[in-house]
Scaffold this motif. Sequence first.
Motif, PDB file in Angstrom:
ATOM      1  N   LYS A  55      44.891  31.462  46.228  1.00  0.00           N
ATOM      2  CA  LYS A  55      45.374  30.086  46.163  1.00  0.00           C
ATOM      3  C   LYS A  55      45.467  29.479  47.561  1.00  0.00           C
ATOM      4  O   LYS A  55      45.455  30.192  48.559  1.00  0.00           O
ATOM      5  CB  LYS A  55      46.760  30.044  45.503  1.00  0.00           C
ATOM      6  CG  LYS A  55      46.788  30.590  44.102  1.00  0.00           C
ATOM      7  CD  LYS A  55      46.170  29.606  43.162  1.00  0.00           C
ATOM      8  CE  LYS A  55      46.441  29.996  41.729  1.00  0.00           C
ATOM      9  NZ  LYS A  55      46.149  28.964  40.798  1.00  0.00           N
ATOM     10  N   ALA A  86      48.715  32.831  48.101  1.00  0.00           N
ATOM     11  CA  ALA A  86      49.010  33.742  47.000  1.00  0.00           C
ATOM     12  C   ALA A  86      47.705  34.289  46.421  1.00  0.00           C
ATOM     13  O   ALA A  86      46.721  33.573  46.296  1.00  0.00           O
ATOM     14  CB  ALA A  86      49.800  33.021  45.907  1.00  0.00           C
ATOM     15  N   VAL A 144      46.150  35.987  43.080  1.00  0.00           N
ATOM     16  CA  VAL A 144      46.430  36.134  41.650  1.00  0.00           C
ATOM     17  C   VAL A 144      45.412  37.088  41.047  1.00  0.00           C
ATOM     18  O   VAL A 144      44.206  36.950  41.281  1.00  0.00           O
ATOM     19  CB  VAL A 144      46.351  34.767  40.940  1.00  0.00           C
ATOM     20  CG1 VAL A 144      46.621  34.904  39.454  1.00  0.00           C
ATOM     21  CG2 VAL A 144      47.312  33.777  41.579  1.00  0.00           C
ATOM     22  N   ILE A 158      43.849  38.395  37.520  1.00  0.00           N
ATOM     23  CA  ILE A 158      43.732  38.049  36.109  1.00  0.00           C
ATOM     24  C   ILE A 158      42.965  39.172  35.423  1.00  0.00           C
ATOM     25  O   ILE A 158      41.834  39.468  35.806  1.00  0.00           O
ATOM     26  CB  ILE A 158      42.984  36.710  35.936  1.00  0.00           C
ATOM     27  CG1 ILE A 158      43.715  35.607  36.699  1.00  0.00           C
ATOM     28  CG2 ILE A 158      42.841  36.373  34.457  1.00  0.00           C
ATOM     29  CD1 ILE A 158      42.950  34.319  36.793  1.00  0.00           C
TER      30      ILE A 158
END
Length: 76
Positions: free
Chosen positions: A34, A38, A40, A42
Amino acid sequence: MSTIKARKQGNSIMVTIPSSFGVKEGEEFFFIKKDNGAIVMIPKINNPFEIAEDGEFYTPDLNVGFVPVKGELDEL
């Protein structure tokens, strides 16, 4: 909240995931970084329909018998 330290292994940077997170060996993820830094993870799902309930993705035809009137679809 746990803290971890990134380390170099070969040409890659490695981050260890605590076993308390329940990630299984061989599990695959997509990664997104991000704008705020950050990262992430998935989980990759090979076939999203494999775990679907019967009829979950069924959409009834709501416009059966629809007939356009006076060129109402001309702009499409």
